[in-house]
Design a protein around this motif. Structure first.
Motif, PDB file in Angstrom:
ATOM      1  N   MET A 175      22.524  43.486  11.112  1.00 33.02           N
ATOM      2  CA  MET A 175      22.622  44.595  12.074  1.00 33.02           C
ATOM      3  C   MET A 175      23.818  44.409  13.002  1.00 33.02           C
ATOM      4  SD  MET A 175      20.187  47.113  12.311  1.00 33.02           S
ATOM      5  CE  MET A 175      18.614  47.494  11.559  1.00 33.02           C
ATOM      6  N   GLY A 176      23.973  43.200  13.553  1.00 30.95           N
ATOM      7  CA  GLY A 176      25.108  42.951  14.438  1.00 30.95           C
ATOM      8  C   GLY A 176      26.438  43.110  13.730  1.00 30.95           C
ATOM      9  N   THR A 177      26.523  42.607  12.494  1.00 30.12           N
ATOM     10  CA  THR A 177      27.745  42.760  11.707  1.00 30.12           C
ATOM     11  C   THR A 177      28.023  44.233  11.426  1.00 30.12           C
ATOM     12  OG1 THR A 177      27.294  40.624  10.674  1.00 30.12           O
ATOM     13  CG2 THR A 177      28.909  42.039   9.591  1.00 30.12           C
ATOM     14  N   TYR A 178      26.980  44.975  11.114  1.00 25.74           N
ATOM     15  CA  TYR A 178      27.140  46.396  10.771  1.00 25.74           C
ATOM     16  C   TYR A 178      27.688  47.188  11.967  1.00 25.74           C
ATOM     17  CZ  TYR A 178      25.947  50.873   8.615  1.00 25.74           C
ATOM     18  OH  TYR A 178      26.001  52.137   8.061  1.00 25.74           O
ATOM     19  N   ILE A 179      27.101  46.981  13.142  1.00 29.49           N
ATOM     20  CA  ILE A 179      27.575  47.711  14.330  1.00 29.49           C
ATOM     21  C   ILE A 179      29.018  47.324  14.643  1.00 29.49           C
ATOM     22  CG2 ILE A 179      27.185  48.108  16.780  1.00 29.49           C
ATOM     23  CD1 ILE A 179      25.067  49.355  14.976  1.00 29.49           C
ATOM     24  N   MET A 180      29.345  46.053  14.488  1.00 28.71           N
ATOM     25  CA  MET A 180      30.712  45.596  14.741  1.00 28.71           C
ATOM     26  C   MET A 180      31.697  46.254  13.784  1.00 28.71           C
ATOM     27  SD  MET A 180      32.682  43.632  16.464  1.00 28.71           S
ATOM     28  CE  MET A 180      34.359  43.052  16.283  1.00 28.71           C
ATOM     29  N   ASN A 211      38.297  47.042  21.460  1.00 25.70           N
ATOM     30  CA  ASN A 211      37.274  46.534  22.375  1.00 25.70           C
ATOM     31  C   ASN A 211      36.421  47.645  22.972  1.00 25.70           C
ATOM     32  OD1 ASN A 211      38.125  43.969  21.911  1.00 25.70           O
ATOM     33  ND2 ASN A 211      39.008  43.617  23.923  1.00 25.70           N
ATOM     34  N   ALA A 212      37.050  48.774  23.291  1.00 25.66           N
ATOM     35  CA  ALA A 212      36.293  49.867  23.908  1.00 25.66           C
ATOM     36  C   ALA A 212      35.194  50.368  22.981  1.00 25.66           C
ATOM     37  CB  ALA A 212      37.238  51.020  24.267  1.00 25.66           C
ATOM     38  N   ILE A 452      28.668  41.966  22.647  1.00 21.66           N
ATOM     39  CA  ILE A 452      30.016  42.473  22.919  1.00 21.66           C
ATOM     40  C   ILE A 452      31.010  41.324  22.974  1.00 21.66           C
ATOM     41  CG2 ILE A 452      31.440  43.603  24.661  1.00 21.66           C
ATOM     42  CD1 ILE A 452      29.007  45.353  25.333  1.00 21.66           C
ATOM     43  N   LEU A 453      30.624  40.233  23.616  1.00 21.13           N
ATOM     44  CA  LEU A 453      31.511  39.081  23.729  1.00 21.13           C
ATOM     45  C   LEU A 453      31.864  38.521  22.354  1.00 21.13           C
ATOM     46  CD1 LEU A 453      32.919  36.923  25.495  1.00 21.13           C
ATOM     47  CD2 LEU A 453      30.754  35.654  25.473  1.00 21.13           C
ATOM     48  N   LEU A 454      30.876  38.389  21.473  1.00 20.20           N
ATOM     49  CA  LEU A 454      31.150  37.881  20.126  1.00 20.20           C
ATOM     50  C   LEU A 454      32.065  38.836  19.366  1.00 20.20           C
ATOM     51  CD1 LEU A 454      27.634  36.530  19.091  1.00 20.20           C
ATOM     52  CD2 LEU A 454      29.627  35.227  19.814  1.00 20.20           C
ATOM     53  N   GLY A 455      31.854  40.147  19.557  1.00 20.01           N
ATOM     54  CA  GLY A 455      32.741  41.103  18.903  1.00 20.01           C
ATOM     55  C   GLY A 455      34.172  41.017  19.392  1.00 20.01           C
ATOM     56  N   LYS A 459      37.142  39.153  15.736  1.00 19.08           N
ATOM     57  CA  LYS A 459      37.343  40.488  15.181  1.00 19.08           C
ATOM     58  C   LYS A 459      37.581  40.484  13.677  1.00 19.08           C
ATOM     59  CE  LYS A 459      39.075  42.928  19.221  1.00 19.08           C
ATOM     60  NZ  LYS A 459      39.225  41.838  20.176  1.00 19.08           N
ATOM     61  N   LYS A 460      37.921  39.355  13.108  1.00 19.06           N
ATOM     62  CA  LYS A 460      38.220  39.328  11.682  1.00 19.06           C
ATOM     63  C   LYS A 460      36.950  39.587  10.885  1.00 19.06           C
ATOM     64  CE  LYS A 460      40.844  36.759   8.255  1.00 19.06           C
ATOM     65  NZ  LYS A 460      41.635  35.553   7.959  1.00 19.06           N
ATOM     66  N   LYS A 461      37.023  40.554   9.991  1.00 20.86           N
ATOM     67  CA  LYS A 461      35.813  41.002   9.303  1.00 20.86           C
ATOM     68  C   LYS A 461      35.216  39.921   8.418  1.00 20.86           C
ATOM     69  CE  LYS A 461      38.623  43.134   5.691  1.00 20.86           C
ATOM     70  NZ  LYS A 461      39.102  44.401   5.133  1.00 20.86           N
ATOM     71  N   GLU A 462      36.038  38.977   7.935  1.00 20.90           N
ATOM     72  CA  GLU A 462      35.524  37.911   7.076  1.00 20.90           C
ATOM     73  C   GLU A 462      34.692  36.889   7.848  1.00 20.90           C
ATOM     74  OE1 GLU A 462      38.642  38.855   7.166  1.00 20.90           O
ATOM     75  OE2 GLU A 462      39.192  39.572   5.152  1.00 20.90           O
ATOM     76  N   ARG A 463      34.731  36.918   9.186  1.00 16.57           N
ATOM     77  CA  ARG A 463      34.011  35.931   9.978  1.00 16.57           C
ATOM     78  C   ARG A 463      32.753  36.493  10.634  1.00 16.57           C
ATOM     79  NH1 ARG A 463      37.415  31.697  10.288  1.00 16.57           N
ATOM     80  NH2 ARG A 463      39.658  32.113  10.286  1.00 16.57           N
ATOM     81  N   GLN A 464      32.610  37.800  10.715  1.00 10.44           N
ATOM     82  CA  GLN A 464      31.588  38.390  11.574  1.00 10.44           C
ATOM     83  C   GLN A 464      30.175  38.032  11.147  1.00 10.44           C
ATOM     84  OE1 GLN A 464      32.700  42.491  11.411  1.00 10.44           O
ATOM     85  NE2 GLN A 464      34.586  42.139  12.555  1.00 10.44           N
ATOM     86  N   ASP A 465      29.888  38.052   9.837  1.00 15.69           N
ATOM     87  CA  ASP A 465      28.526  37.734   9.417  1.00 15.69           C
ATOM     88  C   ASP A 465      28.179  36.277   9.710  1.00 15.69           C
ATOM     89  OD1 ASP A 465      30.410  36.963   7.592  1.00 15.69           O
ATOM     90  OD2 ASP A 465      29.223  37.393   5.817  1.00 15.69           O
TER      91      ASP A 465
END
Length: 579
Positions: A175-180, A211-212, A452-455, A459-465
């Motif tokens: 869920m967090g990855t998806y919203i990001m 960021n916004a 929000i802080l983690l996002g 920001k690199k999509k390969e790291r978010q999950d």
């Protein structure tokens, strides 16, 4: 001769007529195939990206709604079943020979203990199924937990509880990855002209470009999610409260509340139901919850679009399952994550404390079990409304909501440490509701601020999950700790939470200071995708159909000889540090 002359004249007439016919056909073909005179390429491009942006908003709302429905069904059913199974008359009359109380302990153990191992398989699960399908699978297992309560036996309740424990971390990490990802895609669609120019010039977007949208989308998600605490109380408000004894009966033997109490509400009456609910009524309630869980599955399946393009998912999966398994552990060497671990732990402490320690040893002890639902609804409404306060990060510095939430919780923890409400004293209701609402405010700022802080940091999509897996895994460890300390005195619980909060704030501020000093981060290198040469595969940008089989890996090895020597050391990436 006259006939021949006439024939030649007729032939001469047919040549220009045939040429005219060909020209007419060509002009008609041009009118049919060519560009429409009213066609405006720029306007059509704007309409295309407007549809894309609306699709992203639809995805965010759908994911938020699915998360709210899923958690509200789970929490509401678990709360109702624990109250029913606590009543010794209900256990004796309906299930005298299956030891429901013992089964409930094993159910809670399955839910709280199983996530401890989630770090080992969550990234593999998300990469194997994809972000959307990992969400769908997890929501489906929550629905399976609801269906297991139609037939309450050891072999239905305990395995389904273990299954829920296995998907708790994958659900919220995906869920967090998806919203990001939706925030990043919305930025790309709203700035498509700048993105196209940067692709031509091979430039990267500014570090704080999206960021916004990260702030706005995470705020929307948590505003919806915290409503799950309100929706979870519907079975109790409209069904179970009609069968409960009043507080003079249930709290007759309770002597101490709040900070003077030990364990979970000692002295609480073993009989809380003045009449037993009919089986048909229970089936109706469980069917309504099952319908809500099924609706959440349909929302994810039908309304949520893919987080990544198919080629991106293939690339992310093809780095190797061994690398996917190792990368969460390697990311923990980043000092930014290490400094946030206490904040992750406190985030798990506080949400379970308000649902168990505060609501039972303070709320139920003073107001009775029949007012438990309204206390948690006050918490949920406050958390949902105050999640919007995280929008202040659009104008203020990013540590503002986190420090504000920590300050509110610190004041409340000191207040609870010094206060012991009187049992069966309804005059204390306004103060208890105010504390619940303020705790919801702090929780909203805490949860929304961390995501929000983690996002912003990763920001690199390969790291978010990997990042969101680590975050929710530490939360699960904290919830497991709260489950273990249920027998401790209330003062000990509050002291541990206050100490954790102080350490979390200190380490977070130290992390922000190191980021401001541009201290170099240590991030693991994401391996290059390794495409199989057998069967169907897609072509890379610099390959052709005949000569690229088996050459890509050699070229990559030749281009990056230094990476073979130091696999663990990763260069800094643009967008990974924020000042």
């Amino acid at each position: 001769m006259e006939k021949d002359i006439d024939g030649c004249q007729d032939g001469a007439k047919t040549v220009p007529s045939a040429m005219l016919g060909t020209e007419g056909t060509d002009s008609q073909l041009d009118d049919f195939v060519g560009a429409h005179p009213d066609y405006n390429e720029e306007e059509e491009e704007q309409k295309y990206y407007r549809r894309k942006r609306l699709g992203v908003i639809k995805n965010v709302v759908a994911a938020s709604l699915a998360g709210t429905l899923t958690y509200s069904v789970y929490l509401g059913l678990l709360q109702m079943q624990l109250i029913l199974h606590y009543d010794e008359t209900y256990r004796e009359v309906k299930y005298s020979n299956i030891r429901l109380e013992d089964i409930d302990r094993k159910v809670l153990m399955g839910i709280n203990v199983t996530p401890v191992a989630a770090l080992l398989y969550t990234p593999i699960l998300i990469r194997f199924f994809g972000t959307k399908w990992a969400m769908f699978l997890a929501v489906g297992i929550y629905a399976l937990f609801v269906s297991s309560n139609y037939w309450e036996r050891y072999y239905t309740l305990v395995p389904s509880a273990v299954a829920i424990g296995m998907v708790i971390v994958p659900l919220w990490a995906s869920m967090g990855t998806y919203i990001m990802r939706m925030a990043q895609k919305y930025y790309e669609y709203i700035n498509y002209k700048e993105e196209q120019e940067k692709e031509k010039e091979r430039q990267r977007a500014p570090r704080d470009a999206c960021n916004a949208y990260i702030i706005i989308f995470q705020t929307v998600f948590y505003s919806c999610f915290h409503l799950s605490f309100v929706c979870a109380q519907m079975p109790m408000v409209f069904f179970l409260n009609n069968y409960l004894y009043q507080l003079n009966h249930t709290l007759f033997a309770v002597k101490h509340c709040g900070t003077l109490s030990h364990g979970t509400l000692p002295g609480f009456n073993k009989t809380v139901l003045q009449s037993l609910p009919r089986s048909v009524s229970l089936i109706i309630v469980e069917s309504a919850l099952m319908a809500a869980a099924f609706l959440a599955m349909l929302v994810v399946l039908v309304l949520c679009g893919a987080a990544y393009r198919p080629m991106e998912e293939i690339d992310m999966r093809s780095i190797g399952w061994g690398n996917i398994f190792q990368l969460p552990f390697k990311h923990m060497r980043d000092y930014r994550l290490r400094h946030l671990f206490p904040l992750f732990i406190y985030s798990g402490f506080e949400v379970l404390f308000v649902c168990t320690g505060f609501s039972l040893n303070y709320g139920v002890c003073a107001l009775g079990l029949e007012r438990l639902a309204y206390l948690l609804m006050a918490y949920g409404f406050s958390a949902s409304l105050c999640s919007s306060l995280a929008l202040c990060m659009l104008r203020l510095r990013r540590h503002t909501p986190l420090l504000a939430g920590a300050f509110i919780h610190a004041v409340l923890l000191v207040t609870l440490f010094c206060w012991a409400p009187e049992p069966r004293h309804l005059a204390q209701a306004p103060l208890l509701y105010s504390i619940a609402a303020l705790w919801g405010t702090g929780s909203a700022l805490n949860k929304t601020g961390i995501s929000i802080l983690l996002g912003m940091l990763y920001k690199k999509k390969e790291r978010q999950d990997f990042i969101f897996t680590i975050y929710h895994w530490w939360q699960a460890l904290a919830i497991f700790t709260v489950y273990l300390w249920s027998g401790l005195p209330m003062k000990a619980k509050l002291s541990i939470m206050l100490l954790t909060l102080v350490v979390a704030v200190g380490t977070y501020l130290w992390m922000e200071q190191k980021v401001a000093w541009n201290v170099e981060v240590r991030l693991p290198r994401i391996p290059r995708p390794r495409h199989k040469t057998r069967g169907y595969r897609y072509l890379e940008d610099n390959s052709d159909e005949t000569g690229s089989d088996g050459d890509g890996d050699k070229e990559d090895d030749d281009r990056q000889p230094t990476e073979a020597t130091r696999q663990d050391e990763l260069p800094k990436e643009d967008g990974e540090q924020l000042g």
